[in-house]
Motif scaffolding. Structure first.
Motif, PDB file in Angstrom:
ATOM      1  N   GLU A  36      -8.672  -0.316 -12.524  1.00 53.58           N
ATOM      2  CA  GLU A  36      -8.603  -0.480 -13.973  1.00 53.58           C
ATOM      3  C   GLU A  36      -7.515  -1.458 -14.397  1.00 53.58           C
ATOM      4  N   ALA A  37      -6.683  -1.869 -13.469  1.00 47.95           N
ATOM      5  CA  ALA A  37      -5.616  -2.820 -13.783  1.00 47.95           C
ATOM      6  C   ALA A  37      -6.174  -4.239 -13.836  1.00 47.95           C
ATOM      7  N   ALA A  38      -5.483  -5.109 -14.579  1.00 52.26           N
ATOM      8  CA  ALA A  38      -5.822  -6.532 -14.558  1.00 52.26           C
ATOM      9  C   ALA A  38      -5.457  -7.100 -13.186  1.00 52.26           C
ATOM     10  N   PHE A  39      -6.171  -8.136 -12.770  1.00 52.42           N
ATOM     11  CA  PHE A  39      -5.881  -8.802 -11.498  1.00 52.42           C
ATOM     12  C   PHE A  39      -5.510 -10.244 -11.796  1.00 52.42           C
ATOM     13  N   VAL A  40      -4.275 -10.616 -11.456  1.00 53.21           N
ATOM     14  CA  VAL A  40      -3.758 -11.950 -11.764  1.00 53.21           C
ATOM     15  C   VAL A  40      -3.391 -12.644 -10.465  1.00 53.21           C
ATOM     16  N   ARG A  41      -3.922 -13.840 -10.262  1.00 46.94           N
ATOM     17  CA  ARG A  41      -3.568 -14.643  -9.091  1.00 46.94           C
ATOM     18  C   ARG A  41      -2.695 -15.800  -9.572  1.00 46.94           C
ATOM     19  N   LEU A  42      -1.501 -15.907  -8.982  1.00 42.36           N
ATOM     20  CA  LEU A  42      -0.530 -16.896  -9.435  1.00 42.36           C
ATOM     21  C   LEU A  42      -0.407 -18.041  -8.440  1.00 42.36           C
ATOM     22  N   PRO A  43      -0.259 -19.254  -8.948  1.00 45.76           N
ATOM     23  CA  PRO A  43      -0.053 -20.399  -8.062  1.00 45.76           C
ATOM     24  C   PRO A  43       1.377 -20.439  -7.544  1.00 45.76           C
ATOM     25  N   MET A  44       1.572 -21.103  -6.434  1.00 45.75           N
ATOM     26  CA  MET A  44       2.917 -21.373  -5.943  1.00 45.75           C
ATOM     27  C   MET A  44       3.446 -22.564  -6.730  1.00 45.75           C
ATOM     28  N   THR A  57      -0.566  -1.590 -14.947  1.00 40.98           N
ATOM     29  CA  THR A  57      -1.088  -2.547 -15.915  1.00 40.98           C
ATOM     30  C   THR A  57      -1.762  -3.723 -15.235  1.00 40.98           C
ATOM     31  N   ALA A  58      -1.161  -4.189 -14.130  1.00 35.22           N
ATOM     32  CA  ALA A  58      -1.707  -5.363 -13.454  1.00 35.22           C
ATOM     33  C   ALA A  58      -1.307  -5.380 -11.992  1.00 35.22           C
ATOM     34  N   VAL A  59      -2.179  -5.966 -11.183  1.00 39.00           N
ATOM     35  CA  VAL A  59      -1.876  -6.322  -9.797  1.00 39.00           C
ATOM     36  C   VAL A  59      -1.765  -7.838  -9.759  1.00 39.00           C
ATOM     37  N   ARG A  73       0.828  -1.214   0.000  1.00 40.91           N
ATOM     38  CA  ARG A  73       0.000   0.000   0.000  1.00 40.91           C
ATOM     39  C   ARG A  73       0.862   1.264   0.000  1.00 40.91           C
ATOM     40  N   ARG A  74       1.924   1.241   0.822  1.00 34.83           N
ATOM     41  CA  ARG A  74       2.812   2.408   0.861  1.00 34.83           C
ATOM     42  C   ARG A  74       3.472   2.641  -0.487  1.00 34.83           C
ATOM     43  N   SER A  75       3.946   1.582  -1.104  1.00 30.64           N
ATOM     44  CA  SER A  75       4.603   1.738  -2.406  1.00 30.64           C
ATOM     45  C   SER A  75       3.596   2.118  -3.487  1.00 30.64           C
ATOM     46  N   ALA A  76       2.346   1.663  -3.337  1.00 28.42           N
ATOM     47  CA  ALA A  76       1.302   2.037  -4.296  1.00 28.42           C
ATOM     48  C   ALA A  76       1.069   3.539  -4.281  1.00 28.42           C
ATOM     49  N   ARG A  77       1.162   4.148  -3.130  1.00 30.31           N
ATOM     50  CA  ARG A  77       0.995   5.599  -3.029  1.00 30.31           C
ATOM     51  C   ARG A  77       2.044   6.323  -3.860  1.00 30.31           C
ATOM     52  N   MET A  78       3.255   5.793  -3.903  1.00 28.73           N
ATOM     53  CA  MET A  78       4.316   6.409  -4.705  1.00 28.73           C
ATOM     54  C   MET A  78       3.962   6.359  -6.187  1.00 28.73           C
ATOM     55  N   LEU A  79       3.402   5.242  -6.641  1.00 29.24           N
ATOM     56  CA  LEU A  79       2.983   5.139  -8.042  1.00 29.24           C
ATOM     57  C   LEU A  79       1.858   6.119  -8.352  1.00 29.24           C
ATOM     58  N   LEU A  80       0.904   6.233  -7.433  1.00 32.13           N
ATOM     59  CA  LEU A  80      -0.210   7.165  -7.635  1.00 32.13           C
ATOM     60  C   LEU A  80       0.292   8.605  -7.714  1.00 32.13           C
ATOM     61  N   ASP A  81       1.193   8.963  -6.808  1.00 35.18           N
ATOM     62  CA  ASP A  81       1.723  10.330  -6.792  1.00 35.18           C
ATOM     63  C   ASP A  81       2.509  10.649  -8.054  1.00 35.18           C
ATOM     64  N   GLN A  83      -6.744  -8.536  -3.497  1.00 37.78           N
ATOM     65  CA  GLN A  83      -7.999  -7.838  -3.767  1.00 37.78           C
ATOM     66  C   GLN A  83      -7.964  -6.410  -3.235  1.00 37.78           C
ATOM     67  N   HIS A  84      -7.342  -6.228  -2.070  1.00 36.42           N
ATOM     68  CA  HIS A  84      -7.255  -4.882  -1.500  1.00 36.42           C
ATOM     69  C   HIS A  84      -6.366  -3.975  -2.356  1.00 36.42           C
ATOM     70  N   VAL A  85      -5.255  -4.522  -2.852  1.00 38.32           N
ATOM     71  CA  VAL A  85      -4.382  -3.729  -3.717  1.00 38.32           C
ATOM     72  C   VAL A  85      -5.083  -3.430  -5.039  1.00 38.32           C
ATOM     73  N   HIS A  86      -5.806  -4.407  -5.560  1.00 39.29           N
ATOM     74  CA  HIS A  86      -6.531  -4.193  -6.820  1.00 39.29           C
ATOM     75  C   HIS A  86      -7.583  -3.105  -6.664  1.00 39.29           C
ATOM     76  N   ALA A  87      -8.149  -2.972  -5.481  1.00 41.12           N
ATOM     77  CA  ALA A  87      -9.135  -1.909  -5.248  1.00 41.12           C
ATOM     78  C   ALA A  87      -8.506  -0.523  -5.384  1.00 41.12           C
ATOM     79  N   ILE A  88      -7.195  -0.414  -5.161  1.00 45.30           N
ATOM     80  CA  ILE A  88      -6.500   0.860  -5.344  1.00 45.30           C
ATOM     81  C   ILE A  88      -6.339   1.168  -6.830  1.00 45.30           C
ATOM     82  N   PHE A  89      -6.188   0.116  -7.636  1.00 43.07           N
ATOM     83  CA  PHE A  89      -5.986   0.256  -9.086  1.00 43.07           C
ATOM     84  C   PHE A  89      -7.059  -0.551  -9.821  1.00 43.07           C
TER      85      PHE A  89
END
Length: 247
Positions: free
Chosen positions: A206-214, A171-173, A157-165, A198-204
């Motif tokens: 319009e971005a794609a949301f990709v869930r990756l397997p381990m 493009t994607a979360v 979340r903190r780093s996301a603020r830097m991108l917003l600013d 999901q919480h990070v995607h709510a900040i962005f």
């Protein structure tokens, strides 16, 4: 003295949190772009904890030709990293002007003239390296990586603020390590608690949301490469659609 050619547009793989698999995702994204015909460069901007040599299986050092750094090439990706200039166990203790100078050399002095796009593996945090990348590159977009836990969410979340600013388009979360499959029955379950993706995607939104397997695999045909394919195609489409945003 002849001016250096302009740098290619960048896809910055960003998190703010260490240990979320950002470098693996950056490397696989670069491989995926190269596999569909996009001429791709890869900059390992994590100067103190570089991983490109391991991720791409490179043993040779970077060469210099005519005052230009010649990137290493693996899987059709051109690669520059501090892991390719010293022994694997070498500790980098750069800071301040020296650290910024090393990054500037990797950016400006590497021969990226054959690359259409530069995938940048960012270090964790929101410090000098992030500021320099955002000031020296033109952004095609950012890929924000998290894992499901609340601890990851707080840092991302903190780093996301830097991108917003900085008005960097996201493009994607990517929520990494979102699931794991039982090797015996293929039943899939979440190995980690939380829903940070999901919480990070709510900040962005319009971005794609990709869930990756381990996944323990890193080849082109493993589940990680398949799951990242929509992201890779979206980046390729964005590259064709420009204009770009300054980082």
């Amino acid at each position: 003295m002849k001016a250096a050619p302009p740098l290619p547009p960048a896809v910055i793989v960003w998190s703010g949190k260490g240990g979320v698999g950002k470098s693996t995702i950056a490397a696989q994204t670069a491989r995926g772009l190269a596999a569909i015909g996009v001429r791709t460069g890869y900059l390992d901007a994590d100067l103190h904890g570089p991983s490109a040599a391991t991720l791409f299986g490179i043993e040779e050092r970077l060469a210099v030709r005519g005052r230009r750094i010649v990137p290493a090439v693996r899987d059709e990706v051109e690669i520059a990293s501090t892991s390719l200039i010293a022994d694997p166990d070498h500790a980098y203790v750069w800071r301040g002007p020296l650290m910024r100078g090393v990054l500037s050399q990797l950016l400006q002095d590497t021969d990226w003239t054959r690359a259409d796009v530069l995938v940048v593996d960012m270090p964790p945090g929101t410090g000098e390296i992030q500021m320099q990348i955002l000031s020296e590159l033109t952004c095609l977009g950012a890929v924000v990586v998290t894992t499901p836990q609340d601890l990851s969410l707080a840092d991302v979340r903190r780093s996301a603020r830097m991108l917003l600013d900085a008005d960097v388009p996201v493009t994607a979360v990517v929520e990494n390590m979102a699931s794991v499959a039982c090797p015996s029955c293929a039943f899939s379950f979440p190995p980690l608690p939380g829903d940070a993706g999901q919480h990070v995607h709510a900040i962005f939104p319009e971005a794609a949301f990709v869930r990756l397997p381990m996944s323990p695999l890193t080849g082109h045909s493993d589940p990680l490469a398949q799951a990242l394919r929509p992201l890779v195609e979206k980046i390729a489409d964005r590259l064709q659609q420009r204009p770009l945003s300054p980082c």
